[in-house]
Design a protein around this motif. Structure first.
Motif, PDB file in Angstrom:
ATOM      1  N   LEU A   1      34.353  44.788  25.923  1.00  0.00           N
ATOM      2  CA  LEU A   1      34.864  46.106  26.310  1.00  0.00           C
ATOM      3  C   LEU A   1      33.789  46.955  26.985  1.00  0.00           C
ATOM      4  O   LEU A   1      34.062  47.666  27.954  1.00  0.00           O
ATOM      5  CB  LEU A   1      35.412  46.831  25.082  1.00  0.00           C
ATOM      6  CG  LEU A   1      36.852  46.535  24.695  1.00  0.00           C
ATOM      7  CD1 LEU A   1      37.236  47.331  23.460  1.00  0.00           C
ATOM      8  CD2 LEU A   1      37.811  46.852  25.838  1.00  0.00           C
ATOM      9  N   VAL A   2      32.565  46.889  26.463  1.00  0.00           N
ATOM     10  CA  VAL A   2      31.462  47.628  27.088  1.00  0.00           C
ATOM     11  C   VAL A   2      31.290  47.175  28.536  1.00  0.00           C
ATOM     12  O   VAL A   2      31.154  47.996  29.455  1.00  0.00           O
ATOM     13  CB  VAL A   2      30.154  47.430  26.297  1.00  0.00           C
ATOM     14  CG1 VAL A   2      28.962  47.965  27.088  1.00  0.00           C
ATOM     15  CG2 VAL A   2      30.232  48.129  24.940  1.00  0.00           C
ATOM     16  N   CYS A   3      31.311  45.859  28.748  1.00  0.00           N
ATOM     17  CA  CYS A   3      31.155  45.319  30.102  1.00  0.00           C
ATOM     18  C   CYS A   3      32.296  45.779  31.015  1.00  0.00           C
ATOM     19  O   CYS A   3      32.078  46.112  32.183  1.00  0.00           O
ATOM     20  CB  CYS A   3      31.085  43.795  30.063  1.00  0.00           C
ATOM     21  SG  CYS A   3      29.596  43.132  29.315  1.00  0.00           S
TER      22      CYS A   3
ATOM     23  N   GLY B   1      32.231  48.128  34.603  1.00  0.00           N
ATOM     24  CA  GLY B   1      32.637  47.464  35.831  1.00  0.00           C
ATOM     25  C   GLY B   1      32.128  46.046  35.967  1.00  0.00           C
ATOM     26  O   GLY B   1      32.179  45.460  37.058  1.00  0.00           O
ATOM     27  N   GLN B   2      31.673  45.438  34.875  1.00  0.00           N
ATOM     28  CA  GLN B   2      31.159  44.071  34.898  1.00  0.00           C
ATOM     29  C   GLN B   2      32.293  43.118  34.500  1.00  0.00           C
ATOM     30  O   GLN B   2      32.322  42.550  33.402  1.00  0.00           O
ATOM     31  CB  GLN B   2      29.969  43.950  33.939  1.00  0.00           C
ATOM     32  CG  GLN B   2      28.814  44.870  34.305  1.00  0.00           C
ATOM     33  CD  GLN B   2      27.762  44.957  33.216  1.00  0.00           C
ATOM     34  OE1 GLN B   2      28.078  44.998  32.030  1.00  0.00           O
ATOM     35  NE2 GLN B   2      26.498  44.996  33.606  1.00  0.00           N
ATOM     36  N   HIS B   3      33.251  42.935  35.413  1.00  0.00           N
ATOM     37  CA  HIS B   3      34.494  42.258  35.081  1.00  0.00           C
ATOM     38  C   HIS B   3      34.312  40.799  34.684  1.00  0.00           C
ATOM     39  O   HIS B   3      34.926  40.329  33.722  1.00  0.00           O
ATOM     40  CB  HIS B   3      35.458  42.363  36.266  1.00  0.00           C
ATOM     41  CG  HIS B   3      35.918  43.753  36.532  1.00  0.00           C
ATOM     42  ND1 HIS B   3      35.210  44.611  37.348  1.00  0.00           N
ATOM     43  CD2 HIS B   3      37.000  44.451  36.084  1.00  0.00           C
ATOM     44  CE1 HIS B   3      35.845  45.778  37.400  1.00  0.00           C
ATOM     45  NE2 HIS B   3      36.923  45.705  36.644  1.00  0.00           N
TER      46      HIS B   3
ATOM     47  N   SER C   1      32.653  40.580  31.307  1.00  0.00           N
ATOM     48  CA  SER C   1      33.617  41.016  30.298  1.00  0.00           C
ATOM     49  C   SER C   1      34.579  39.888  29.949  1.00  0.00           C
ATOM     50  O   SER C   1      34.864  39.627  28.770  1.00  0.00           O
ATOM     51  CB  SER C   1      34.394  42.232  30.814  1.00  0.00           C
ATOM     52  OG  SER C   1      35.376  42.624  29.885  1.00  0.00           O
ATOM     53  N   LYS C   2      35.061  39.204  30.970  1.00  0.00           N
ATOM     54  CA  LYS C   2      36.000  38.097  30.752  1.00  0.00           C
ATOM     55  C   LYS C   2      35.330  36.942  29.994  1.00  0.00           C
ATOM     56  O   LYS C   2      35.935  36.334  29.108  1.00  0.00           O
ATOM     57  CB  LYS C   2      36.542  37.602  32.089  1.00  0.00           C
ATOM     58  CG  LYS C   2      37.612  36.507  31.990  1.00  0.00           C
ATOM     59  CD  LYS C   2      38.250  36.274  33.337  1.00  0.00           C
ATOM     60  CE  LYS C   2      39.299  35.157  33.274  1.00  0.00           C
ATOM     61  NZ  LYS C   2      38.679  33.830  33.271  1.00  0.00           N
ATOM     62  N   VAL C   3      34.075  36.654  30.321  1.00  0.00           N
ATOM     63  CA  VAL C   3      33.340  35.578  29.638  1.00  0.00           C
ATOM     64  C   VAL C   3      33.247  35.871  28.136  1.00  0.00           C
ATOM     65  O   VAL C   3      33.517  35.002  27.290  1.00  0.00           O
ATOM     66  CB  VAL C   3      31.932  35.414  30.244  1.00  0.00           C
ATOM     67  CG1 VAL C   3      31.057  34.528  29.340  1.00  0.00           C
ATOM     68  CG2 VAL C   3      32.018  34.811  31.636  1.00  0.00           C
ATOM     69  N   HIS C   4      32.875  37.105  27.799  1.00  0.00           N
ATOM     70  CA  HIS C   4      32.743  37.469  26.390  1.00  0.00           C
ATOM     71  C   HIS C   4      34.099  37.446  25.684  1.00  0.00           C
ATOM     72  O   HIS C   4      34.197  37.035  24.524  1.00  0.00           O
ATOM     73  CB  HIS C   4      32.107  38.852  26.253  1.00  0.00           C
ATOM     74  CG  HIS C   4      30.626  38.859  26.488  1.00  0.00           C
ATOM     75  ND1 HIS C   4      29.747  38.152  25.685  1.00  0.00           N
ATOM     76  CD2 HIS C   4      29.866  39.496  27.412  1.00  0.00           C
ATOM     77  CE1 HIS C   4      28.511  38.346  26.114  1.00  0.00           C
ATOM     78  NE2 HIS C   4      28.556  39.159  27.165  1.00  0.00           N
ATOM     79  N   MET C   5      35.160  37.913  26.381  1.00  0.00           N
ATOM     80  CA  MET C   5      36.467  37.934  25.739  1.00  0.00           C
ATOM     81  C   MET C   5      36.994  36.519  25.516  1.00  0.00           C
ATOM     82  O   MET C   5      37.615  36.227  24.492  1.00  0.00           O
ATOM     83  CB  MET C   5      37.451  38.749  26.580  1.00  0.00           C
ATOM     84  CG  MET C   5      38.788  38.999  25.901  1.00  0.00           C
ATOM     85  SD  MET C   5      38.637  39.639  24.199  1.00  0.00           S
ATOM     86  CE  MET C   5      37.689  41.131  24.479  1.00  0.00           C
TER      87      MET C   5
ATOM     88  N   ARG D   1      39.182  50.593  35.285  1.00  0.00           N
ATOM     89  CA  ARG D   1      38.171  49.878  36.061  1.00  0.00           C
ATOM     90  C   ARG D   1      38.804  48.727  36.852  1.00  0.00           C
ATOM     91  O   ARG D   1      38.768  47.572  36.438  1.00  0.00           O
ATOM     92  CB  ARG D   1      37.088  49.348  35.132  1.00  0.00           C
ATOM     93  CG  ARG D   1      36.180  50.422  34.544  1.00  0.00           C
ATOM     94  CD  ARG D   1      35.240  50.942  35.603  1.00  0.00           C
ATOM     95  NE  ARG D   1      34.228  51.830  35.040  1.00  0.00           N
ATOM     96  CZ  ARG D   1      33.174  52.265  35.706  1.00  0.00           C
ATOM     97  NH1 ARG D   1      33.009  51.891  36.974  1.00  0.00           N
ATOM     98  NH2 ARG D   1      32.313  53.074  35.146  1.00  0.00           N
ATOM     99  N   PHE D   2      39.393  49.050  37.997  1.00  0.00           N
ATOM    100  CA  PHE D   2      39.958  48.003  38.856  1.00  0.00           C
ATOM    101  C   PHE D   2      38.839  47.218  39.524  1.00  0.00           C
ATOM    102  O   PHE D   2      37.871  47.794  40.012  1.00  0.00           O
ATOM    103  CB  PHE D   2      40.842  48.632  39.936  1.00  0.00           C
ATOM    104  CG  PHE D   2      42.083  49.283  39.414  1.00  0.00           C
ATOM    105  CD1 PHE D   2      43.211  48.538  39.116  1.00  0.00           C
ATOM    106  CD2 PHE D   2      42.130  50.651  39.216  1.00  0.00           C
ATOM    107  CE1 PHE D   2      44.354  49.142  38.633  1.00  0.00           C
ATOM    108  CE2 PHE D   2      43.270  51.272  38.741  1.00  0.00           C
ATOM    109  CZ  PHE D   2      44.394  50.516  38.440  1.00  0.00           C
TER     110      PHE D   2
END
Length: 271
Positions: A104-106, A110-112, A115-119, A250-251
């Motif tokens: 969520l922090v990522c 704007g570090q999409h 963010s996806k890697v961590h999720m 954050r698009f």
């Protein structure tokens, strides 16, 4: 969670109890709930300073504040959440909640891709956690992957049908990005709360559908709610409003951001 709890020393069971109580408070999504959650997470950390899940829970409480309409210093709050999430991952990179928090922090930075890697790692560690699946649906909506986003949100609601609002909101955004404004409107209409974001999205949907009367009514609701949020601009300064919208939404693709702003402008809102 049960296996992890069973391996903890007996003296740390009290810390685990505070963790569970804190998580229960988090799920209320209220200011009082967040502050009570922090007390439990802080007590858990006091009992067990290396408790990654407690640091993650504390981080998530600050992320909820960052998202909320009562946040008075959002950027400071996000930095606090980031520090705690990083500490949680450093303590235990196999803790699902730690990965969730840093994802969520990522996203908010704007570090999409990160963010996806961590999720995805959070999901690998805990594949049946509603929050993990729902949040992946949210992330994918902002990466212009509407079909995948909706599939995640539907699966999350199947796992936990009692708290559908977050997933319904993600579905609304995914449908809007896909240009299916009627479907987006239906999803947003089923949600509650969300401050002025809910009527803003509803206004944008109505405007894109050419239903100006309803769009202007929803826009009026946005303006009525705005004074209750300390981070909302007090005047129609478009640059400041852009900063406000982009803080929460954050698009990844510029065209999706433009599509959202276009709907707001058509509804008569500063965008």
């Amino acid at each position: 969670e049960l296996r992890r709890a069973a391996t903890r020393p007996a003296e740390n069971l009290a810390a685990y109890d505070h963790l569970l109580r804190g998580r229960q408070c988090l799920n209320r999504y209220t200011k009082v709930g967040e502050l009570e959650a922090r007390q439990h997470f802080e007590q858990a950390i006091e009992l067990d300073p290396n408790y990654a899940a407690a640091h993650a829970g504390l981080s998530i409480s600050y992320l909820h504040e960052y998202e909320a309409n009562w946040s008075e210093a959002p950027e400071e709050t996000l930095q606090r959440a980031s520090t705690l999430a990083q500490k949680a991952v450093a303590l235990d990179d196999a803790d699902s909640s730690a990965r969730y928090a840093i994802s969520l922090v990522c996203y908010y930075r704007g570090q999409h891709e990160l963010s996806k890697v961590h999720m995805e790692k959070a999901l690998e560690l805990n594949p049946n956690d509603y929050h993990n699946i729902c949040n992946l649906g949210w992330l994918l909506a902002f990466r212009n992957q509407p079909s995948e986003s909706i599939a995640c949100s539907v699966e999350a609601m199947r796992l936990n049908p009692l708290v559908p609002d977050n997933c319904l909101f993600a579905i609304g955004i995914a449908e809007y990005v896909a240009g299916r404004y009627e479907e987006a409107l239906a999803a947003f209409g089923k949600t509650r709360g969300w401050g002025l974001l809910r009527p803003a999205w509803i206004a944008a949907c109505y405007a894109q559908l050419g239903r100006d009367t309803q769009a202007h009514a929803a826009a009026a609701e946005v303006r009525a709610i705005a004074p209750s949020d300390p981070s909302v601009p007090s005047e129609d300064n478009i640059e400041r409003w852009h900063t406000y919208w982009s803080r929460l939404l954050r698009f990844e693709a510029e065209e999706d951001w433009s599509q959202f702003l276009d709907g707001l402008r058509k509804a008569g809102l500063p965008a």
